[in-house]
Design an enzyme around this catalytic site. Structure first.
Site, PDB file in Angstrom:
ATOM      1  N   THR A 153      47.947  35.550 -24.450  1.00  0.00           N
ATOM      2  CA  THR A 153      47.197  34.800 -23.449  1.00  0.00           C
ATOM      3  C   THR A 153      45.757  35.261 -23.491  1.00  0.00           C
ATOM      4  O   THR A 153      45.366  36.036 -24.354  1.00  0.00           O
ATOM      5  CB  THR A 153      47.804  35.052 -22.049  1.00  0.00           C
ATOM      6  OG1 THR A 153      47.268  34.117 -21.147  1.00  0.00           O
ATOM      7  CG2 THR A 153      47.536  36.454 -21.564  1.00  0.00           C
ATOM      8  N   LYS A 184      48.925  33.774 -14.486  1.00  0.00           N
ATOM      9  CA  LYS A 184      49.023  35.129 -15.026  1.00  0.00           C
ATOM     10  C   LYS A 184      48.127  36.111 -14.285  1.00  0.00           C
ATOM     11  O   LYS A 184      47.903  37.217 -14.743  1.00  0.00           O
ATOM     12  CB  LYS A 184      48.647  35.106 -16.507  1.00  0.00           C
ATOM     13  CG  LYS A 184      49.482  34.127 -17.301  1.00  0.00           C
ATOM     14  CD  LYS A 184      48.879  33.884 -18.645  1.00  0.00           C
ATOM     15  CE  LYS A 184      49.565  32.738 -19.340  1.00  0.00           C
ATOM     16  NZ  LYS A 184      48.931  32.399 -20.600  1.00  0.00           N
ATOM     17  N   GLY A 208      45.468  40.874 -13.731  1.00  0.00           N
ATOM     18  CA  GLY A 208      45.874  39.878 -14.711  1.00  0.00           C
ATOM     19  C   GLY A 208      46.654  40.556 -15.811  1.00  0.00           C
ATOM     20  O   GLY A 208      46.480  41.752 -16.073  1.00  0.00           O
ATOM     21  N   SER A 249      45.139  37.432 -26.656  1.00  0.00           N
ATOM     22  CA  SER A 249      44.786  36.852 -27.952  1.00  0.00           C
ATOM     23  C   SER A 249      43.373  36.304 -27.998  1.00  0.00           C
ATOM     24  O   SER A 249      42.678  36.447 -28.993  1.00  0.00           O
ATOM     25  CB  SER A 249      45.768  35.742 -28.303  1.00  0.00           C
ATOM     26  OG  SER A 249      47.066  36.254 -28.367  1.00  0.00           O
TER      27      SER A 249
END
Length: 176
Positions: A5, A37, A49, A129
């Site tokens: 994410t 998230k 997060g 990512s």
């Protein structure tokens, strides 16, 4: 590197903002595009997060909030105690997971390796990512644009979502 994410935290002069995309992937397939998230912790005084698996996120958020309660909301002490516990737990330390936690005074990146990293500038952190894309965009916008913190986070995540295949542009933010 795991593909999870993108989460971006930004600490301004009198505000703290966290944002995340909504994409959940399994390998190279998108399972969901509107996941949340990020969340507020400790009576709405801390933002957090997570990049990693959803089940792990719930466990780690709950565990971290326990440390925040023990430390009466002291973020610095909480991240140290939490990181020690995360590192010591033989199952939790195997997680390919990272967290960003922040309030108006501090911002930290946490990992199961025991890492507690306060960004050099003390105000911008990104994980996941698309984290490097979002971080680069946020640094450029912070330096060269006059955006409100929430807009800076949203625009940085939007840029990451256009570049990283594991990140989408379904962006959610929280602020203090």
């Amino acid at each position: 590197m795991f593909h999870a994410t993108t989460i971006l935290g930004y600490r301004g002069e009198d505000t703290a903002v966290i944002g995340g995309d909504g994409q959940v992937t399994f390998g190279d397939a998108v399972l969901k595009g509107n996941a949340t998230k990020i969340r507020t912790l400790y009576e709405g005084k801390v933002l957090a997060g997570f990049a990693g698996s959803t089940a792990d996120a719930f466990n780690l958020f709950e565990m971290f909030e326990g440390y925040l309660n023990e430390q009466k909301g002291d973020l610095f002490r909480s991240v140290i105690a939490f990181s020690k516990a995360w590192r010591r737990d033989k199952h939790l330390r195997q997680l390919e997971a990272m967290m960003i936690v922040l309030n108006r005074e501090h911002i930290f990146i946490l990992s199961g390796n025991g890492d507690v990293v306060e960004p050099e500038d003390g105000k911008i952190a990104a994980i996941g990512s698309g984290g490097n894309f979002a971080l680069s965009a946020a640094r450029a916008l912070d330096k060269h644009a006059s955006l409100e913190p929430v807009m800076l986070v949203k625009e940085s995540l939007r840029i990451a979502g256009e570049l990283c295949i594991y990140t989408n542009t379904n962006i959610k933010t929280l602020s203090l």
